[in-house]
Motif scaffolding. Sequence first.
Motif, PDB file in Angstrom:
ATOM      1  N   LEU A  23       0.533  -1.318  -0.364  1.00  0.00           N
ATOM      2  CA  LEU A  23       0.315   0.020   0.364  1.00  0.00           C
ATOM      3  C   LEU A  23       1.008   1.497  -0.091  1.00  0.00           C
ATOM      4  O   LEU A  23       0.911   2.069  -0.623  1.00  0.00           O
ATOM      5  N   LEU A  24       2.133   1.400   0.681  1.00  0.00           N
ATOM      6  CA  LEU A  24       2.975   2.484   0.671  1.00  0.00           C
ATOM      7  C   LEU A  24       3.322   2.615  -0.869  1.00  0.00           C
ATOM      8  O   LEU A  24       3.295   3.651  -0.753  1.00  0.00           O
ATOM      9  N   LEU A  25       3.664   1.921  -1.493  1.00  0.00           N
ATOM     10  CA  LEU A  25       4.752   1.917  -3.048  1.00  0.00           C
ATOM     11  C   LEU A  25       2.805   2.119  -3.672  1.00  0.00           C
ATOM     12  O   LEU A  25       3.622   2.972  -4.564  1.00  0.00           O
ATOM     13  N   VAL A  26       2.233   1.817  -3.505  1.00  0.00           N
ATOM     14  CA  VAL A  26       1.138   1.873  -4.371  1.00  0.00           C
ATOM     15  C   VAL A  26       0.924   3.894  -4.046  1.00  0.00           C
ATOM     16  O   VAL A  26       0.351   4.649  -4.747  1.00  0.00           O
ATOM     17  N   GLY A  27       0.726   3.560  -2.809  1.00  0.00           N
ATOM     18  CA  GLY A  27       0.352   5.318  -2.433  1.00  0.00           C
ATOM     19  C   GLY A  27       1.827   6.811  -2.846  1.00  0.00           C
ATOM     20  O   GLY A  27       1.189   7.629  -2.920  1.00  0.00           O
ATOM     21  N   SER A  28       2.676   6.373  -2.616  1.00  0.00           N
ATOM     22  CA  SER A  28       3.831   6.906  -3.326  1.00  0.00           C
ATOM     23  C   SER A  28       3.946   7.529  -4.413  1.00  0.00           C
ATOM     24  O   SER A  28       3.703   8.381  -4.974  1.00  0.00           O
ATOM     25  N   ILE A  29       3.618   6.447  -5.629  1.00  0.00           N
ATOM     26  CA  ILE A  29       3.588   6.679  -6.918  1.00  0.00           C
ATOM     27  C   ILE A  29       2.499   7.895  -6.918  1.00  0.00           C
ATOM     28  O   ILE A  29       2.220   8.272  -8.252  1.00  0.00           O
ATOM     29  N   LEU A  30       1.172   7.000  -6.294  1.00  0.00           N
ATOM     30  CA  LEU A  30      -0.023   8.136  -6.441  1.00  0.00           C
ATOM     31  C   LEU A  30       0.176   9.277  -6.768  1.00  0.00           C
ATOM     32  O   LEU A  30      -0.079  10.412  -6.637  1.00  0.00           O
ATOM     33  N   LEU A  31       1.197   9.863  -5.109  1.00  0.00           N
ATOM     34  CA  LEU A  31       0.813  10.692  -4.827  1.00  0.00           C
ATOM     35  C   LEU A  31       2.357  11.600  -5.963  1.00  0.00           C
ATOM     36  O   LEU A  31       1.379  12.949  -6.039  1.00  0.00           O
ATOM     37  N   SER A  32       2.659  10.336  -6.293  1.00  0.00           N
ATOM     38  CA  SER A  32       3.361  11.565  -7.294  1.00  0.00           C
ATOM     39  C   SER A  32       3.663  12.067  -8.392  1.00  0.00           C
ATOM     40  O   SER A  32       3.022  13.074  -8.778  1.00  0.00           O
ATOM     41  N   GLY A  33       2.263  10.812  -8.659  1.00  0.00           N
ATOM     42  CA  GLY A  33       1.478  11.462 -10.400  1.00  0.00           C
ATOM     43  C   GLY A  33       0.252  12.687  -9.497  1.00  0.00           C
ATOM     44  O   GLY A  33       0.271  13.372 -10.216  1.00  0.00           O
ATOM     45  N   LEU A  34      -0.749  12.257  -9.182  1.00  0.00           N
ATOM     46  CA  LEU A  34      -1.575  13.476  -8.564  1.00  0.00           C
ATOM     47  C   LEU A  34      -0.438  15.183  -8.078  1.00  0.00           C
ATOM     48  O   LEU A  34      -0.695  16.216  -8.254  1.00  0.00           O
ATOM     49  N   THR A  35       1.055  15.082  -8.031  1.00  0.00           N
ATOM     50  CA  THR A  35       1.002  16.302  -7.493  1.00  0.00           C
ATOM     51  C   THR A  35       1.708  16.797  -8.950  1.00  0.00           C
ATOM     52  O   THR A  35       1.925  17.733  -8.960  1.00  0.00           O
ATOM     53  N   SER A  36       2.769  16.062  -9.244  1.00  0.00           N
ATOM     54  CA  SER A  36       2.810  16.261 -10.817  1.00  0.00           C
ATOM     55  C   SER A  36       1.651  17.312 -11.855  1.00  0.00           C
ATOM     56  O   SER A  36       2.041  18.293 -12.235  1.00  0.00           O
ATOM     57  N   THR A  37       0.756  16.805 -11.834  1.00  0.00           N
ATOM     58  CA  THR A  37      -0.381  17.370 -12.374  1.00  0.00           C
ATOM     59  C   THR A  37      -0.606  18.276 -11.775  1.00  0.00           C
ATOM     60  O   THR A  37      -1.055  19.044 -12.133  1.00  0.00           O
TER      61      THR A  37
END
Length: 228
Positions: free
Chosen positions: A84-98
């Motif tokens: 879950l931490l791996l998925v959350g880190s990837i999702l957070l990175s994508g949202l920040t870039s958006t």
Amino acid sequence: MAASGDPATEPSTSPTSPPIGESRWPMALAVVAVMLLSLFQSSELSTFPTWVAPAIEGVLLVALIWADPGRIDRQTPWIRYLSLLLVGSILLSGLTSTVLLGAQLRGTTAALSDWAYVEGSARVWLTINIAFALLYWQLDSGGPVTRLHRPRRYRDFLFPQQADVEIAPPGWRPTFTDYLYVGFTTGNAFSPTDTMPLTHWAKIAMGTQALISFVIVGLVIARVVNIL
């Protein structure tokens, strides 16, 4: 893992042989793809140096492969948390870039060239789709290990093979590739296609992904209009 007799679960349908977990490599390759997308992303679309997010994701991925190598058939609380931490880190990175894409369009950060903006948007769009595919895969019906050993009676997503048992072999269950397809079709169509969300969290997640994808496409169109 639910206790025996839990009405929310049903026993595995393979009494003669133990079920075989899905391969870790499709999921691992998707994470590596996200790492490469982030590593070569413009620094203007990241709040940290571009190597930070790939480094964190790489460490988490290696830990998962070490803890449960080969096929995904073992789960402990800390393996679950790492996933879950791996998925959350990837999702957070994508949202920040958006968000930073929007800031670029408003001119509140150092400006990217037109081509760099379009290229960066494509990288963010790909990252978002893979991130949500990982989210669906990790949360649907308790995750890949729960789907393997204790499949739940009430699912979060309904795949065509589950709606019509005649089009799939007995005991069919979705693997990461199926969720990757769901992630990209949702990002393309801005809505569900052949796989339907059934629970509230699945509907909210899929709706959020569609909205983010729509926003990214809208930002690119707005940038092109500004150029013209």
